[in-house]
Design a protein around this motif. Structure first.
Motif, mmCIF file in Angstrom:
data_model
loop_
_atom_site.group_PDB
_atom_site.id
_atom_site.type_symbol
_atom_site.label_atom_id
_atom_site.label_comp_id
_atom_site.label_asym_id
_atom_site.label_seq_id
_atom_site.Cartn_x
_atom_site.Cartn_y
_atom_site.Cartn_z
ATOM 1 N N SER A 157 0.952 -1.060 0.185
ATOM 2 C CA SER A 157 0.042 0.038 -0.056
ATOM 3 C C SER A 157 0.775 1.326 0.056
ATOM 4 O O SER A 157 0.698 2.281 -0.665
ATOM 5 C CB SER A 157 -0.822 0.127 1.198
ATOM 6 N N HIS A 158 1.914 1.204 0.769
ATOM 7 C CA HIS A 158 2.848 2.090 0.769
ATOM 8 C C HIS A 158 3.331 2.636 -0.763
ATOM 9 O O HIS A 158 3.629 3.604 -1.134
ATOM 10 C CB HIS A 158 3.934 1.884 1.564
ATOM 11 N N LEU A 159 3.894 1.383 -1.238
ATOM 12 C CA LEU A 159 4.530 1.760 -2.502
ATOM 13 C C LEU A 159 3.200 2.134 -3.689
ATOM 14 O O LEU A 159 3.518 3.264 -4.305
ATOM 15 C CB LEU A 159 4.695 0.166 -3.073
ATOM 16 N N GLU A 160 2.148 1.698 -3.331
ATOM 17 C CA GLU A 160 1.085 2.225 -4.142
ATOM 18 C C GLU A 160 0.758 3.785 -3.975
ATOM 19 O O GLU A 160 0.640 4.496 -4.862
ATOM 20 C CB GLU A 160 -0.358 1.598 -3.822
ATOM 21 N N SER A 161 1.051 4.069 -2.955
ATOM 22 C CA SER A 161 0.619 5.638 -2.423
ATOM 23 C C SER A 161 1.660 6.376 -2.908
ATOM 24 O O SER A 161 1.583 7.714 -3.095
ATOM 25 C CB SER A 161 0.599 5.718 -0.886
ATOM 26 N N ILE A 162 3.003 6.018 -3.279
ATOM 27 C CA ILE A 162 4.027 6.652 -3.887
ATOM 28 C C ILE A 162 4.005 6.701 -5.381
ATOM 29 O O ILE A 162 5.194 6.976 -6.015
ATOM 30 C CB ILE A 162 5.292 6.553 -3.042
ATOM 31 N N GLY A 163 3.069 5.955 -5.851
ATOM 32 C CA GLY A 163 3.078 5.943 -7.297
ATOM 33 C C GLY A 163 3.764 4.721 -7.769
ATOM 34 O O GLY A 163 3.754 4.894 -9.243
ATOM 35 N N GLN A 164 4.216 3.953 -7.210
ATOM 36 C CA GLN A 164 5.172 2.940 -7.824
ATOM 37 C C GLN A 164 4.022 1.820 -8.370
ATOM 38 O O GLN A 164 3.058 1.199 -7.703
ATOM 39 C CB GLN A 164 6.147 2.072 -6.668
ATOM 40 N N THR A 165 3.971 1.270 -9.577
ATOM 41 C CA THR A 165 3.121 0.236 -9.927
ATOM 42 C C THR A 165 3.486 -1.136 -9.947
ATOM 43 O O THR A 165 2.775 -2.080 -9.990
ATOM 44 C CB THR A 165 2.900 0.685 -11.316
ATOM 45 N N VAL A 166 4.761 -1.374 -10.109
ATOM 46 C CA VAL A 166 5.418 -2.773 -10.121
ATOM 47 C C VAL A 166 6.332 -2.924 -9.131
ATOM 48 O O VAL A 166 7.224 -2.170 -8.738
ATOM 49 C CB VAL A 166 6.053 -3.083 -11.653
ATOM 50 N N THR A 167 6.540 -4.024 -8.450
ATOM 51 C CA THR A 167 7.492 -4.524 -7.403
ATOM 52 C C THR A 167 8.041 -5.703 -7.754
ATOM 53 O O THR A 167 7.347 -6.780 -8.338
ATOM 54 C CB THR A 167 7.283 -4.128 -6.015
ATOM 55 N N SER A 168 8.955 -6.240 -6.815
ATOM 56 C CA SER A 168 9.320 -7.637 -6.973
ATOM 57 C C SER A 168 9.587 -8.160 -5.712
ATOM 58 O O SER A 168 9.702 -7.483 -4.710
ATOM 59 C CB SER A 168 10.859 -7.579 -7.605
ATOM 60 N N SER A 169 9.755 -9.613 -5.549
ATOM 61 C CA SER A 169 10.035 -10.023 -4.025
ATOM 62 C C SER A 169 11.140 -9.561 -3.435
ATOM 63 O O SER A 169 11.434 -9.620 -2.407
ATOM 64 C CB SER A 169 9.936 -11.650 -4.255
ATOM 65 N N HIS A 170 12.243 -9.302 -4.347
ATOM 66 C CA HIS A 170 13.397 -8.908 -3.960
ATOM 67 C C HIS A 170 13.283 -7.470 -3.240
ATOM 68 O O HIS A 170 13.864 -7.118 -2.169
ATOM 69 C CB HIS A 170 14.694 -8.878 -4.977
ATOM 70 N N GLU A 171 12.810 -6.639 -4.063
ATOM 71 C CA GLU A 171 12.569 -5.025 -3.404
ATOM 72 C C GLU A 171 11.761 -5.232 -2.110
ATOM 73 O O GLU A 171 11.887 -4.632 -1.272
ATOM 74 C CB GLU A 171 11.715 -4.258 -4.365
ATOM 75 N N MET A 172 10.630 -5.943 -2.163
ATOM 76 C CA MET A 172 9.977 -6.102 -0.796
ATOM 77 C C MET A 172 10.729 -6.646 0.276
ATOM 78 O O MET A 172 10.405 -6.162 1.336
ATOM 79 C CB MET A 172 8.685 -7.016 -1.007
#
Lengths: 212, 212
Positions: free
Chosen positions: A19-34
């Motif tokens: 949700s935090h990523l979403e709130s800063i406008g990031q649309t894609v992530t990976s298991s590594h980043e998380m």
DNA sequence: GATGCATCGTGAATTCTGGCACAAGACTGT
DNA sequence: ACAGTCTTGTGCCAGAATTCACGATGCATC
């Protein structure tokens, strides 16, 4: 297939991070980043999520919005849950005024106290009601979750009343373990427990000879 | 011999339960009694304690007072730890006013906020100080633990300042993960995480057609 | 003091958990 | 088209965690 409790416990953490990523406008992530953000291995995150389906794409990762939606569905926080607060002391009032519940699936609907001086006061838009009315009000409103912010000595009794009123989940802020019937969920929040868990790993404080 | 984290995490629970027994005048207990009260198997309790020594007696059980003392020593909460609170909103104020720290090994020593309207107010006997003074005040007072009760957006920055000021343990109430250098302890308290963990096991709420 | 019951501490057995490592798939740039 | 780089989902397995079960011990009662 049964989901391990420990996996369930991590899902809200994932949801919060996403949700935090979403709130800063990031649309894609990976298991590594998380994993880096949370201090969890990427394999763990992938394996946890794989209990519920295949949400990612090889080479690409996870669509943040899609994964948020899926986790909300899995955790059943798509529609709002109504919550009652028992105890209108400092903590109960802070909870009543906290605006961090609304956008994460929860809504304060009632607050109770047994102290006549507190009954009738308004906090967070809710009038403090008599704790003796829990058994009537909660079923009327269909409330199934409660946060207990009363002194330790009263917590078990309050929990009993809540269970009798149909409550299925209790978040207990009182620093005491409570016993509930099978099927009723209980979670605890006690800052001292967390503090003591940290001090184990630190050097003991040396009492100050001046201030004691 | 290294103590597993998960064992350390249970020790404060044991201590809390034992202190409760002590407060109601019980002098002896057993792993079975504790287990029943806490929902933990008796074998687990015995094995956890056995990491640190032999505290019980066959046939008799544990002397409550003795075991409390031992756990306090193990967790290093014999002498008081000084704590700073950052954030003087509803939650920070509730923490400042909470009198449940004193008898469990902790003592609020300072409270900070960055809002000029809050600086100078008194809560729980402490004047709210300017958050910009964290780097000066904490080392002066030798404070090594802090509770963070600021908005999520400010939590990482606050944590950075705390670490720079020598803080070794952070109890983070902001609903966001923070990154700290190795050796700094972090614990999280987020009621929504606990609520979502419970709702996983419940039937999803049906939106009320009247109230929405 | 002998019997019966309760309890601890712990080695062994079992169950659970996390991480590795890789096949399969996706994207990029030439 | 193809090489190179990423990333997922998962089978496998080592290590961790929990439970079992039992010998040893303590206490109460007769």
């Amino acid at each position: 297939m049964e989901i391990p409790d420990i996996v369930v416990g991590r899902l809200p953490i994932y949801l919060r991070a996403l949700s935090h990523l979403e709130s800063i406008g990031q649309t894609v992530t990976s298991s590594h980043e998380m994993g880096n953000a949370l201090g969890i291995s990427s394999a763990q995150i992938r394996k946890d999520l794989s209990h519920f389906g295949e949400f990612g794409k090889q080479g690409t990762g996870y669509q943040v919005k899609y994964l948020v939606d899926q986790l909300r569905r899995i955790l059943k926080v798509g529609a709002d849950w109504d919550i009652a607060i028992v105890g209108a002391g400092d903590l109960g009032r802070a909870l009543a005024n906290y605006n961090g519940f609304a956008d994460r699936g929860f809504r304060i609907r009632a607050i109770f106290d047994s102290d006549p001086r507190r009954i009738g006061q308004t906090h967070g838009g809710h009038v403090v009601q008599d704790a003796r009315d829990i058994g009537r009000v909660l079923p009327e409103l269909g409330i199934r979750l409660a946060m207990v912010a009363v002194p330790a000595a009263a917590a078990q009794l309050v929990a009993d009343h809540l269970v009798a009123a149909g409550v299925q989940g209790i978040l207990n802020y009182a620093p005491i373990n409570i016993l509930v019937p099978e099927g009723v969920q209980v979670q605890y929040i006690d800052p001292v427990v967390h503090l003591q868990r940290m001090t184990f790993y630190l050097e003991a404080p040396t009492p100050n000879p001046v201030t004691g």
